[in-house]
Scaffold this active site. Structure first.
Site, PDB file in Angstrom:
ATOM      1  N   ASP A 671       0.868  -1.177   0.000  1.00 27.23           N
ATOM      2  CA  ASP A 671       0.000   0.000   0.000  1.00 27.23           C
ATOM      3  C   ASP A 671       0.907   1.230   0.000  1.00 27.23           C
ATOM      4  O   ASP A 671       1.775   1.377   0.863  1.00 27.23           O
ATOM      5  CB  ASP A 671      -0.911  -0.014   1.230  1.00 27.23           C
ATOM      6  CG  ASP A 671      -2.064   0.952   1.066  1.00 27.23           C
ATOM      7  OD1 ASP A 671      -1.798   2.119   0.724  1.00 27.23           O
ATOM      8  OD2 ASP A 671      -3.222   0.552   1.281  1.00 27.23           O
ATOM      9  N   ASP A 688      -1.877   9.839 -10.531  1.00 29.58           N
ATOM     10  CA  ASP A 688      -1.952   8.755 -11.535  1.00 29.58           C
ATOM     11  C   ASP A 688      -0.560   8.425 -12.062  1.00 29.58           C
ATOM     12  O   ASP A 688      -0.223   7.259 -12.291  1.00 29.58           O
ATOM     13  CB  ASP A 688      -2.865   9.171 -12.682  1.00 29.58           C
ATOM     14  CG  ASP A 688      -4.320   9.253 -12.243  1.00 29.58           C
ATOM     15  OD1 ASP A 688      -4.630   8.735 -11.159  1.00 29.58           O
ATOM     16  OD2 ASP A 688      -5.129   9.848 -12.984  1.00 29.58           O
ATOM     17  N   GLU A 714      -4.598   2.716  -4.163  1.00 27.82           N
ATOM     18  CA  GLU A 714      -3.144   2.606  -4.110  1.00 27.82           C
ATOM     19  C   GLU A 714      -2.696   1.263  -3.547  1.00 27.82           C
ATOM     20  O   GLU A 714      -1.557   1.121  -3.114  1.00 27.82           O
ATOM     21  CB  GLU A 714      -2.581   3.754  -3.265  1.00 27.82           C
ATOM     22  CG  GLU A 714      -2.979   3.710  -1.784  1.00 27.82           C
ATOM     23  CD  GLU A 714      -4.309   4.424  -1.515  1.00 27.82           C
ATOM     24  OE1 GLU A 714      -4.545   4.815  -0.369  1.00 27.82           O
ATOM     25  OE2 GLU A 714      -5.104   4.595  -2.459  1.00 27.82           O
TER      26      GLU A 714
END
Length: 794
Positions: A671, A688, A714
């Site tokens: 993560d 992005d 994410e």
């Protein structure tokens, strides 16, 4: 046919004697009536479309709000599980977990239950931990915080994470306030999430002050009573209005009321104005144990975006009707003047007719001598004036029945005249009436015979060739037409019989996509094509004539991996006389690899062998679309790696493999740390780009057998087949180092928290995922930017 029956009319339906003013008035009235009908229909359709658009907007808005309400419950539930699964939670741990949950929530807080005899020890303990005096407090009569009065139980706010600049009043006893006490008692009694009555939040803008308190009890597995409560302070305007269109662009006006509130106070109301339409809708939203009434109305923006076109239709229709009536007035008046001139000329021609009758007698004798040919003459109106003996013999009419009574049009088949009239009108750019279609010739086929169908007296049909020409008088004026007919019935029948087989084959070839064929398999597997259409050239890039000479060239085109299967299916179809159907690949010299689908029906030949009648078609585009759809369904559109759906499918497949053959399997989950901060500071476009760069760096370090997927937001996962825990941990360390080794443009160094878990005997999908996710959680709680292997909680 009577002579007055063929008299032409204006536009085909307006009498010549009609007044031009009357025609114009009738057309104007008819146009106005039609315009009103169209306007009424358009108004009705507009109202239906407006209602449908409004319902679509309402449904989308309701779905979005319900998802936000459910999201707040889920976020509070995650905070509840955090306390349930932890034996002791520090202030830093609470802040680290609760801070990311503040999306669309004003504050999150933790309040333990303290009994009367525990108060003093609790206050001293917290004072030592904070390094500052701490006391359980409540509001006194003057509205100021003061030490709480003696009670059997207290629920003071111990930890708080808020968006307010003023912070949160730590130590405030929630049982000292009736609204909060009611919500806590309901949550404690039910063991589930409870919601308070509407309240005014402190420390926020007045527009965002209306809100509720969302409470969930925290109970250990061995405890009968909750040890405390986790709470979410929610501003209804912050929850509802975030992400919605601005008031000057919003199509909807909303109002939210708590149905359990006796005062029916409005929790949220849109600031934009309600439109003039009566469109409205009502929905029910649920949050915890409360139900809220959502009322939606159309705004002025919606009314302005959905205006009716009725006025435009009325104005344009009226203008068009006026122009059409004026045009018809001019047309009718001009035609009437022209008809007067025609009548004067007709009177002069009538006198000439008297002189021509003598000459007609001599001409009739000559015409009657041609008994095998029908010769028919007409005047300018199409009325027959000459009908020779050959015409009587061919059509069965007597001259007395036809002369001056029938027209040339009445002898022809009406459908042929209509078709010829339409084609001539299109070719010549002007309207040709059906009564003149058989006599008009285009410049490219002048004086050329044409085939027609005539109707005999007994109703039977006769196929003839006709040659038509005009009749001119001594002065070169056009006075009529002359038609000569030859009977070609028998000739046509013979021609059609000879061409029947060719037409059948051409129709089959033209209407069947791909190629059609007849293939025969004789003894000793000798096969040959006895027929191959032109479409076979496109399928195999082989001339059909060459196919009939050597059928083996088809099998030379088939892909080496498919040729044996195709040959086996042909032999099986011949043995069982079953329908043959196969999809296979071919390698073509020009177009390369193509997919072909073939189907054929076999029949056994009397002398031995099998004959197939079938077709083949190119299905390469269909195969390509299937592959593209599959790739899109398992690929994340932003990063280009596999998506969550593909991850779940591969994980299930690996679990089935392990249950069958045993082995090793590991899972790495990661993560990205503080990704929300990247989006907030640099924008989603930069965020992005960070996701894409992270995927690029990790993909470069993975093995071919590893499966790299984006699980959402994410969060990513790497599935490592045939890999034990130590190998997976080593790989995770390499991935961790590849991320933090070099900074990224615009954001600097980006780190991630990794969790590693490996499969255990009798382990399931949920167990493996839970251990990997827990390892990620431990890594984040330990400060992020690290790799954490799986471990069991004590």
């Amino acid at each position: 046919m009577p002579m007055h029956a063929v008299r032409p009319k204006v536009l085909g339906f307006i009498s010549e004697q009609a007044s031009a003013w009357l025609v114009a008035l009738v057309v104007l009235l008819a146009g106005g009536a039609l315009t009103l009908i169209v306007a009424w229909a358009a108004t009705d359709l507009y109202q239906q479309q407006v209602r449908q658009r409004f319902q679509l907007l309402v449904n989308e808005r309701y779905t979005r709000l319900q998802e936000r309400f459910e999201e707040q419950e889920q976020r509070l539930a995650s905070l509840q599980r955090f306390f349930v699964n932890s034996s002791n939670v520090s202030r830093a741990e609470f802040d680290g977990f609760a801070q990311p949950l503040l999306l669309r929530a004003h504050a999150y807080a933790w309040a333990p239950r303290i009994l009367r005899d525990q108060r003093s020890a609790f206050e001293q303990k917290i004072s030592r931990q904070r390094g500052a005096p701490f006391a359980i407090r409540e509001l006194n009569a003057s509205g100021e915080l003061a030490p709480a009065l003696e009670r059997d139980e207290y629920v003071p706010v111990l930890y708080s994470q808020t968006q307010s600049l003023l912070g949160s009043p730590l130590g405030f006893d929630l049982l000292a306030q009736p609204l909060r006490r009611s919500a806590l008692e309901r949550a404690q009694k039910s063991g589930k999430t409870a919601v308070s009555q509407p309240m005014q939040l402190v420390g926020v803008e007045p527009a965002y002050a209306a809100g509720v308190l969302l409470v969930a009890p925290v109970s250990k597995l061995s405890a009968a009573e909750p040890s405390g409560f986790v709470m979410a302070v929610i501003s209804m305007r912050q929850l509802v209005a975030d992400g919605l269109p601005k008031p000057n662009r919003d199509n909807l006006v909303m109002q939210i009321v708590d149905t359990s509130d006796t005062q029916q106070r409005v929790l949220y109301a849109s600031s934009n104005a309600v439109g003039a339409s009566d469109l409205s809708a009502a929905r029910r939203l649920t949050l915890g144990d409360h139900v809220y009434a959502l009322t939606v109305q159309a705004s002025r923006v919606f009314d302005q975006a959905n205006r009716s076109s009725t006025s435009t239709i009325l104005s344009m229709g009226g203008l068009l009707s006026l122009l059409l009536s004026a045009l018809l007035y001019v047309l009718v008046s001009q035609r009437q003047r022209a008809l007067k001139l025609v009548e004067q000329r007709t009177e002069q021609l009538r006198l000439r007719e008297q002189e021509l009758r003598g000459a007609h007698g001599q001409l009739r004798s000559v015409l009657n001598a041609a008994t095998q040919v029908a010769i028919i003459a007409t005047d300018l109106r199409g009325v027959i004036s000459t009908f020779n003996a050959g015409a009587e013999q061919m059509l069965g009419y007597k001259a007395e029945q036809v002369l001056g009574r029938m027209t040339l049009e009445s002898l022809h088949l009406g459908a042929e005249l209509d078709a010829r009239s339409a084609s001539l009108s299109a070719a010549m750019g002007k309207r040709i009436v059906p009564s003149q279609a058989m006599l008009v010739q285009t410049p490219d086929n002048l004086h050329e015979a044409r085939e027609w169908t005539l109707l005999r007296e007994d109703g039977s049909r006769l196929t003839v060739n006709m040659l038509g020409t005009v009749l001119l008088d001594d002065h070169g004026l056009w006075v009529g037409h002359l038609a000569i007919y030859l009977d070609v019935t028998e000739q046509k029948r013979a021609f059609e019989a000879l061409a029947a087989r060719d037409r059948l084959l051409k129709k089959l070839s033209a209407h069947v996509p791909g190629g059609i064929f007849q293939f025969i398999l004789e003894h000793q597997d000798n096969g040959r094509f006895i027929y191959a259409s032109d479409g076979m050239r496109d399928i195999y890039e082989i001339d059909p004539g060459l196919l009939q000479q050597d059928a083996g060239k088809v099998f030379e085109r088939i892909h080496p991996q498919d040729v044996e299967r195709v040959q086996l299916s042909i032999r099986l179809s011949a043995l069982q006389l079953s329908h043959w159907r196969e999809e296979y690949r071919v390698l073509l010299p020009q177009r390369g690899l193509r997919w072909i689908r073939g189907e054929a029906t076999p029949e056994e030949l009397p002398g031995g062998g099998t004959l197939w009648h079938g077709y083949v078609s190119d299905i390469s585009d269909l195969k390509r679309v299937e592959e593209e759809l599959r790739a899109l369904s398992i690929t994340d559109s932003l990063t280009g790696i596999h998506n969550r759906r593909y991850f779940q499918d591969r994980l299930k497949a690996e679990m089935l493999r392990l249950n069958r053959t045993s082995g090793a399997l590991s899972l790495i989950m990661l993560d990205i740390d503080h990704f929300k901060r990247i989006n907030d500071q640099h924008g989603h476009a930069v965020g992005d780009g960070v996701l894409q760069e992270v995927c690029k760096r990790i993909s470069q370090r993975l093995r071919r057998t590893d499966v790299f997927c984006r699980l959402g937001g994410e969060e990513f996962g790497v599935l490592c087949p045939h890999t034990d825990g130590e190998q997976a941990y080593s790989l995770a360390m390499q991935l961790w180092q590849s991320l933090r080794s070099a900074p990224m443009d615009a954001v600097g160094t980006v780190t991630a928290s990794f969790g590693v878990a490996s499969w255990r005997v009798d382990d399931g999908i949920d167990g493996l995922l839970l251990r990997a996710d827990s390892a990620v959680y431990v890594a984040k709680q330990a400060g992020r930017d690290r790799v954490q292997a799986q471990r069991l909680r004590a």
